[in-house]
Design a protein around this motif. Structure first.
Motif, PDB file in Angstrom:
ATOM      1  N   ALA A  79       8.547  12.839   2.957  1.00  0.00           N
ATOM      2  CA  ALA A  79       7.468  13.594   3.605  1.00  0.00           C
ATOM      3  C   ALA A  79       7.787  14.000   5.033  1.00  0.00           C
ATOM      4  N   GLY A  80       8.684  13.277   5.706  1.00  0.00           N
ATOM      5  CA  GLY A  80       8.997  13.613   7.096  1.00  0.00           C
ATOM      6  C   GLY A  80       7.843  13.392   8.052  1.00  0.00           C
ATOM      7  N   ALA A  81       7.029  12.380   7.787  1.00  0.00           N
ATOM      8  CA  ALA A  81       5.856  12.106   8.628  1.00  0.00           C
ATOM      9  C   ALA A  81       6.271  11.474   9.947  1.00  0.00           C
ATOM     10  N   GLY A  82       5.379  11.557  10.943  1.00  0.00           N
ATOM     11  CA  GLY A  82       5.622  10.935  12.230  1.00  0.00           C
ATOM     12  C   GLY A  82       5.456   9.433  12.164  1.00  0.00           C
ATOM     13  N   ALA A  83       5.895   8.759  13.235  1.00  0.00           N
ATOM     14  CA  ALA A  83       5.868   7.306  13.268  1.00  0.00           C
ATOM     15  C   ALA A  83       4.449   6.754  13.203  1.00  0.00           C
ATOM     16  N   VAL A  84       3.508   7.392  13.884  1.00  0.00           N
ATOM     17  CA  VAL A  84       2.138   6.878  13.891  1.00  0.00           C
ATOM     18  C   VAL A  84       1.468   7.103  12.536  1.00  0.00           C
ATOM     19  N   ALA A  85       1.736   8.234  11.896  1.00  0.00           N
ATOM     20  CA  ALA A  85       1.194   8.459  10.553  1.00  0.00           C
ATOM     21  C   ALA A  85       1.714   7.399   9.583  1.00  0.00           C
ATOM     22  N   TYR A  86       3.013   7.097   9.672  1.00  0.00           N
ATOM     23  CA  TYR A  86       3.590   6.049   8.833  1.00  0.00           C
ATOM     24  C   TYR A  86       2.943   4.706   9.157  1.00  0.00           C
ATOM     25  N   GLY A  87       2.757   4.423  10.446  1.00  0.00           N
ATOM     26  CA  GLY A  87       2.119   3.173  10.834  1.00  0.00           C
ATOM     27  C   GLY A  87       0.703   3.060  10.304  1.00  0.00           C
ATOM     28  N   ALA A  88      -0.054   4.152  10.382  1.00  0.00           N
ATOM     29  CA  ALA A  88      -1.432   4.134   9.879  1.00  0.00           C
ATOM     30  C   ALA A  88      -1.468   3.874   8.381  1.00  0.00           C
ATOM     31  N   ALA A  89      -0.473   4.409   7.659  1.00  0.00           N
ATOM     32  CA  ALA A  89      -0.380   4.135   6.227  1.00  0.00           C
ATOM     33  C   ALA A  89      -0.085   2.659   5.984  1.00  0.00           C
ATOM     34  N   CYS A  90       0.840   2.086   6.759  1.00  0.00           N
ATOM     35  CA  CYS A  90       1.163   0.664   6.625  1.00  0.00           C
ATOM     36  C   CYS A  90      -0.051  -0.204   6.916  1.00  0.00           C
ATOM     37  N   LEU A  91      -0.854   0.191   7.900  1.00  0.00           N
ATOM     38  CA  LEU A  91      -2.067  -0.551   8.231  1.00  0.00           C
ATOM     39  C   LEU A  91      -2.977  -0.652   7.012  1.00  0.00           C
ATOM     40  N   GLU A  92      -3.196   0.475   6.349  1.00  0.00           N
ATOM     41  CA  GLU A  92      -4.105   0.474   5.200  1.00  0.00           C
ATOM     42  C   GLU A  92      -3.502  -0.239   3.997  1.00  0.00           C
ATOM     43  N   LEU A  93      -2.183  -0.144   3.816  1.00  0.00           N
ATOM     44  CA  LEU A  93      -1.539  -0.844   2.708  1.00  0.00           C
ATOM     45  C   LEU A  93      -1.674  -2.354   2.870  1.00  0.00           C
ATOM     46  N   GLU A  94      -1.441  -2.846   4.089  1.00  0.00           N
ATOM     47  CA  GLU A  94      -1.521  -4.291   4.305  1.00  0.00           C
ATOM     48  C   GLU A  94      -2.953  -4.775   4.437  1.00  0.00           C
ATOM     49  N   ALA A  95      -3.880  -3.886   4.764  1.00  0.00           N
ATOM     50  CA  ALA A  95      -5.288  -4.269   4.709  1.00  0.00           C
ATOM     51  C   ALA A  95      -5.664  -4.670   3.290  1.00  0.00           C
ATOM     52  N   ALA A  96      -4.982  -4.077   2.318  1.00  0.00           N
ATOM     53  CA  ALA A  96      -5.158  -4.497   0.927  1.00  0.00           C
ATOM     54  C   ALA A  96      -4.385  -5.786   0.680  1.00  0.00           C
ATOM     55  N   ASP A  97      -3.041  -5.736   0.885  1.00  0.00           N
ATOM     56  CA  ASP A  97      -2.236  -6.939   0.672  1.00  0.00           C
ATOM     57  C   ASP A  97      -0.858  -6.737   1.283  1.00  0.00           C
ATOM     58  N   SER A  98      -0.326  -7.799   1.883  1.00  0.00           N
ATOM     59  CA  SER A  98       1.007  -7.725   2.489  1.00  0.00           C
ATOM     60  C   SER A  98       2.075  -7.405   1.456  1.00  0.00           C
ATOM     61  N   GLY A  99       1.870  -7.825   0.220  1.00  0.00           N
ATOM     62  CA  GLY A  99       2.852  -7.542  -0.817  1.00  0.00           C
ATOM     63  C   GLY A  99       2.985  -6.053  -1.088  1.00  0.00           C
ATOM     64  N   LEU A 100       1.869  -5.334  -1.027  1.00  0.00           N
ATOM     65  CA  LEU A 100       1.894  -3.890  -1.243  1.00  0.00           C
ATOM     66  C   LEU A 100       2.645  -3.199  -0.108  1.00  0.00           C
ATOM     67  N   ARG A 101       2.319  -3.584   1.129  1.00  0.00           N
ATOM     68  CA  ARG A 101       3.037  -2.990   2.259  1.00  0.00           C
ATOM     69  C   ARG A 101       4.519  -3.357   2.226  1.00  0.00           C
ATOM     70  N   SER A 102       4.831  -4.593   1.808  1.00  0.00           N
ATOM     71  CA  SER A 102       6.222  -5.018   1.720  1.00  0.00           C
ATOM     72  C   SER A 102       6.996  -4.163   0.734  1.00  0.00           C
ATOM     73  N   PHE A 103       6.377  -3.842  -0.399  1.00  0.00           N
ATOM     74  CA  PHE A 103       7.060  -2.992  -1.375  1.00  0.00           C
ATOM     75  C   PHE A 103       7.404  -1.649  -0.763  1.00  0.00           C
ATOM     76  N   VAL A 104       6.435  -1.029  -0.095  1.00  0.00           N
ATOM     77  CA  VAL A 104       6.661   0.286   0.507  1.00  0.00           C
ATOM     78  C   VAL A 104       7.679   0.193   1.642  1.00  0.00           C
ATOM     79  N   SER A 105       7.612  -0.871   2.452  1.00  0.00           N
ATOM     80  CA  SER A 105       8.546  -1.047   3.565  1.00  0.00           C
ATOM     81  C   SER A 105       9.975  -1.224   3.069  1.00  0.00           C
ATOM     82  N   VAL A 106      10.157  -2.088   2.075  1.00  0.00           N
ATOM     83  CA  VAL A 106      11.510  -2.338   1.561  1.00  0.00           C
ATOM     84  C   VAL A 106      12.074  -1.076   0.929  1.00  0.00           C
ATOM     85  N   GLN A 107      11.250  -0.385   0.169  1.00  0.00           N
ATOM     86  CA  GLN A 107      11.713   0.848  -0.462  1.00  0.00           C
ATOM     87  C   GLN A 107      12.121   1.887   0.577  1.00  0.00           C
TER      88      GLN A 107
END
Length: 395
Positions: A79-107
């Motif tokens: 997607a070529g998103a900016g750093a803050v947009a990516y961060g905001a996505a990570c915030l919402e992913l981990e608000a659900a569960d750290s495992g979900l954010r971990s999957f996206v981060s590792v990938q």
């Protein structure tokens, strides 16, 4: 998400209106991910955590369609998103569960980022489009059973055999390891540490899941073994040698963590606030008692400070000014704050806080892993200590 205590007053979940610092596009990303987790993820989290499963193969294409996999990378379907947009996505992913954010981060920040930054054009074309779409899954092998904070002494080796390579060794605590289509593996060679792309099914490559976890249960964690794995000459990442390669990828993952933990903290605080307003004791909601209000206020203060820290580091990153010390500042502070919020929120919920009916202890358990992976608190303290004093204290 907004929950106003008094008409016209500040949002109790965002007292300083930090979300107003986001651009319209960044808010749109955040709201999209928030809706996705509410509809697709949250209804199942308690069961996934209790059963110790994570349906990565099922979810990966959906995350890909949302543009979340490698979203901060350019080209190859990213997607070529900016750093803050990516961060905001990570915030919402981990608000659900750290495992979900971990999957996206590792990938995205580890496996895809390594290929994107250091791979050949052929390697990028082979792997990145499928990984961005969620059709292919990657993992990142750096940590070993005996070497975590000291990767320079890793024992995994790769030696030349004609034009080929032979890979031997083991990696530990590898997210997505047993389900990955490609493993980015770092090994000692005669030319220093190099990265290798090891495809699923390579002879001598096995992955065994780690069981009995009390943290990150809704996540796939594996041990990788390489028994004289024969790889072609073009399996090596040509663009880097030495620890600079894997450590630069780790900084990308740490950046996602310093945003993600804000989400976990917010979810705990929100659960405690809502519970306190409805739990009646001595004829009044416990939110009306001074000690409960003190806990909620302390949570709100630490949450907003962590949120502002993440936003500031994100803007520095977009300006090309973020350094390793900034990332360490964010991870050290924000994980610490999130853990304290989770623990305090659990006390507000009383005995109800230990069940999967509420997210608080699940987040607290997950954050114990987040505290130590991608660099322990001790390592980040030493990074900051060196930045402050100019003296290295690692050895």
């Amino acid at each position: 998400m907004t929950s106003t205590a008094r008409p016209g007053g500040p949002d109790p979940l965002d007292l300083l209106a930090v979300e107003e610092l986001l651009t319209e596009e960044e808010r749109m990303v955040q709201q999209t991910v928030r809706r996705f987790t509410a509809d697709r993820i949250r209804p199942h989290l308690a069961d996934w955590f209790e059963q110790g499963v994570f349906p990565a193969r099922e979810l990966a294409p959906e995350l890909g369609r949302l543009g979340l996999l490698g979203m901060h990378l350019e080209g190859y379907g990213c997607a070529g998103a900016g750093a803050v947009a990516y961060g905001a996505a990570c915030l919402e992913l981990e608000a659900a569960d750290s495992g979900l954010r971990s999957f996206v981060s590792v990938q995205g920040s580890l496996a895809m980022r390594a290929i994107h930054a250091f791979g050949s054009e052929e390697q990028k074309q082979r792997w990145l489009p499928g990984m961005a779409a969620g059709e292919l899954i990657g993992c990142f092998g750096l940590t070993e059973p005996d070497f975590g904070s000291d990767p320079g002494n890793m024992r995994t080796t790769a030696r030349r055999k004609g034009t080929d390579w032979v890979l031997s060794g083991a990696k530990m605590w590898i997210t997505n390891g047993s389900i990955a289509d490609v493993a980015v593996v770092w090994a000692q060679t005669e030319d220093g540490v190099r990265g290798f792309l090891v495809p699923r099914g390579a002879a001598g490559f096995t992955a065994t899941d780690v069981h009995g976890k009390l943290s990150l249960r809704a996540s796939v964690t594996s041990e990788l073994h390489f028994d004289e794995v024969l790889l072609p000459g073009d399996a090596v990442l040509p663009g880097v040698s030495g620890l600079r390669g894997p450590l630069s990828c780790l900084n990308e993952a740490r950046y996602g963590i310093l945003w993600g933990t804000v989400g976990a903290a917010r979810d705990c605080y929100q659960a405690a606030l809502e519970y306190a307003k409805t739990r009646i004791q001595f004829g009044r909601p416990i939110a009306a008692f001074q000690l409960t209000q003190e806990k909620l206020v302390e949570m709100a203060l630490e949450l907003e400070k962590a949120h502002l820290t993440a936003w500031r580091i994100g803007r520095l990153k977009e300006a090309g000014r973020a350094r390793a010390a900034h990332i360490s500042f964010g991870k050290l502070n924000n994980v610490r704050a999130a853990l304290e919020i989770a623990r305090s929120a659990r006390t507000v919920l009383g005995a109800n806080g230990i069940t999967t009916a509420y997210p608080v202890l699940r987040h607290a358990n997950n954050l114990e892993s987040v505290l130590t992976y991608e660099g322990t608190s001790e390592i980040h303290t030493l990074v900051l200590g060196e930045a402050i004093t100019g003296e290295s204290a690692y050895r």
